[in-house]
Scaffold this active site. Structure first.
Site, PDB file in Angstrom:
ATOM      1  N   TYR A  48       5.126  -6.763  -4.976  1.00 25.70           N
ATOM      2  CA  TYR A  48       4.596  -5.244  -5.136  1.00 25.70           C
ATOM      3  C   TYR A  48       4.140  -5.106  -6.522  1.00 25.70           C
ATOM      4  O   TYR A  48       3.084  -4.373  -6.747  1.00 25.70           O
ATOM      5  CB  TYR A  48       5.790  -4.578  -4.808  1.00 25.70           C
ATOM      6  CG  TYR A  48       5.759  -3.035  -4.952  1.00 25.70           C
ATOM      7  CD1 TYR A  48       5.386  -2.493  -4.010  1.00 25.70           C
ATOM      8  CD2 TYR A  48       6.288  -2.310  -6.135  1.00 25.70           C
ATOM      9  CE1 TYR A  48       5.303  -0.987  -3.675  1.00 25.70           C
ATOM     10  CE2 TYR A  48       5.996  -0.871  -6.128  1.00 25.70           C
ATOM     11  CZ  TYR A  48       5.433  -0.330  -5.061  1.00 25.70           C
ATOM     12  OH  TYR A  48       5.481   1.074  -4.889  1.00 25.70           O
ATOM     13  N   GLY A 106      -1.731   6.500   3.870  1.00 24.67           N
ATOM     14  CA  GLY A 106      -0.310   6.512   3.884  1.00 24.67           C
ATOM     15  C   GLY A 106       0.072   8.052   3.828  1.00 24.67           C
ATOM     16  O   GLY A 106       1.024   8.738   3.016  1.00 24.67           O
ATOM     17  N   ASP A 152      -5.021   0.968  10.422  1.00 29.20           N
ATOM     18  CA  ASP A 152      -4.361  -0.349   9.325  1.00 29.20           C
ATOM     19  C   ASP A 152      -5.235  -0.375   8.519  1.00 29.20           C
ATOM     20  O   ASP A 152      -6.404  -0.969   8.638  1.00 29.20           O
ATOM     21  CB  ASP A 152      -4.047  -1.543  10.474  1.00 29.20           C
ATOM     22  CG  ASP A 152      -3.566  -2.843   9.577  1.00 29.20           C
ATOM     23  OD1 ASP A 152      -3.436  -2.475   8.136  1.00 29.20           O
ATOM     24  OD2 ASP A 152      -3.474  -3.789  10.072  1.00 29.20           O
ATOM     25  N   ARG A 197       3.786  11.017   5.101  1.00 29.21           N
ATOM     26  CA  ARG A 197       5.084  11.305   4.567  1.00 29.21           C
ATOM     27  C   ARG A 197       5.037  11.313   3.161  1.00 29.21           C
ATOM     28  O   ARG A 197       4.056  10.613   2.404  1.00 29.21           O
ATOM     29  CB  ARG A 197       6.201  10.557   5.322  1.00 29.21           C
ATOM     30  CG  ARG A 197       6.107   8.916   4.885  1.00 29.21           C
ATOM     31  CD  ARG A 197       7.091   8.156   5.810  1.00 29.21           C
ATOM     32  NE  ARG A 197       6.903   8.410   7.270  1.00 29.21           N
ATOM     33  CZ  ARG A 197       6.064   7.590   7.918  1.00 29.21           C
ATOM     34  NH1 ARG A 197       5.203   6.816   7.413  1.00 29.21           N
ATOM     35  NH2 ARG A 197       5.990   7.961   9.128  1.00 29.21           N
TER      36      ARG A 197
END
Length: 258
Positions: A159, A18, A68, A21
């Site tokens: 989450y 990730g 992925d 950004r």
């Protein structure tokens, strides 16, 4: 550029998932400053290019890899590519994450599975693929990105469960990998000003500035966090002299959490 993280074969290699950004990009840049060659992994390889360019412009070494993290074969291929092009990865920052927020009665099974897939399955697959390089080297660092949401947060059952799961995963890997010179720790950020929190403000129909101001009023240090705050904590965990710190969850949230 420091030589703190060099071996006789050259600089040590770190992987940041990730990394295109936000927190991931900031972590990648900090690890480069610390002397690591950095592989920046994200779903879209092209999205990593600006971060790679910035690191290279500063004299560092970086590689963009599209993957992925929930796809086992793709992870194996990506880690093999990093090892071949940059060197054996001995630092892994599991930062890749997505949100699919909703109250339980509206949350779909797909919302649940997507979040679990990236956060938990992704961290598992990436850790499994990289640990062999760490154990062979007799030195390694795994840092998992949890969240204050692990303590519970309305509208984030998926989450919160994934981030709490990462904490249990962290503590277990610390027990298993410690004898190989590998430490495993987790960072649980509070409010960090990123694209993700900006999107939350948009969803709530408030300006990002107002959103940050309101959040800062609830934080003891009276400001919201920046991606660099998380990057600094990753930098600490990756240090040579942090080798006695393992299995810990550090809440980087501007105040006490438990």
């Amino acid at each position: 550029m420091t030589t703190q993280h060099s071996t006789s074969q050259g600089p040590r290699t770190a992987i940041v998932t990730g990394g295109a950004r936000g927190i991931g990009a900031s972590v990648a840049k900090r690890l480069s400053q610390d002397g690591f060659a950095v592989a920046i992994l994200d779903l879209d390889q092209n999205a990593c290019t600006p971060v790679v360019a910035e690191i290279e412009a500063g004299g560092g070494t970086a590689l963009a890899v599209g993957v992925d993290v929930a796809d086992e074969q793709a992870v194996e291929t990506a880690v093999a590519r990093v090892a071949s092009e940059l060197g054996a990865p001995t630092v892994l920052v599991n930062n890749a994450g997505i949100t699919r927020d909703n109250l339980l009665f509206k949350m779909t099974a797909d919302d649940w599975d997507a979040v679990m897939g990236v956060h938990l399955r992704g961290a598992f697959l990436m850790s499994k693929a990289t640990q062999k390089h760490m154990t062979q080297a007799g030195w390694g660092r795994i840092v998992n990105l949890s969240s204050v949401s692990a303590l519970g947060n309305r509208g984030q059952a998926n989450y919160a469960a994934a981030k709490a799961g990462l904490q249990g995963f962290t503590k277990t890997l610390a027990i298993e990998l410690g004898k190989f010179g590998v430490t495993v720790n987790a960072i649980a950020p509070g409010f960090i000003a990123t694209e993700m929190t900006a999107n939350t403000a948009r969803r709530m129909g408030v300006s990002f500035e107002d959103f940050k101001t309101a959040a800062a009023k609830e934080i003891p240090v009276a400001r919201v966090g920046q991606p660099e705050d998380i990057a600094a904590t990753v930098s600490f965990f990756a240090r040579e002299d942090a080798s006695f710190v393992s299995g810990q969850v550090i809440y980087v949230a501007g105040g006490p959490r438990a």
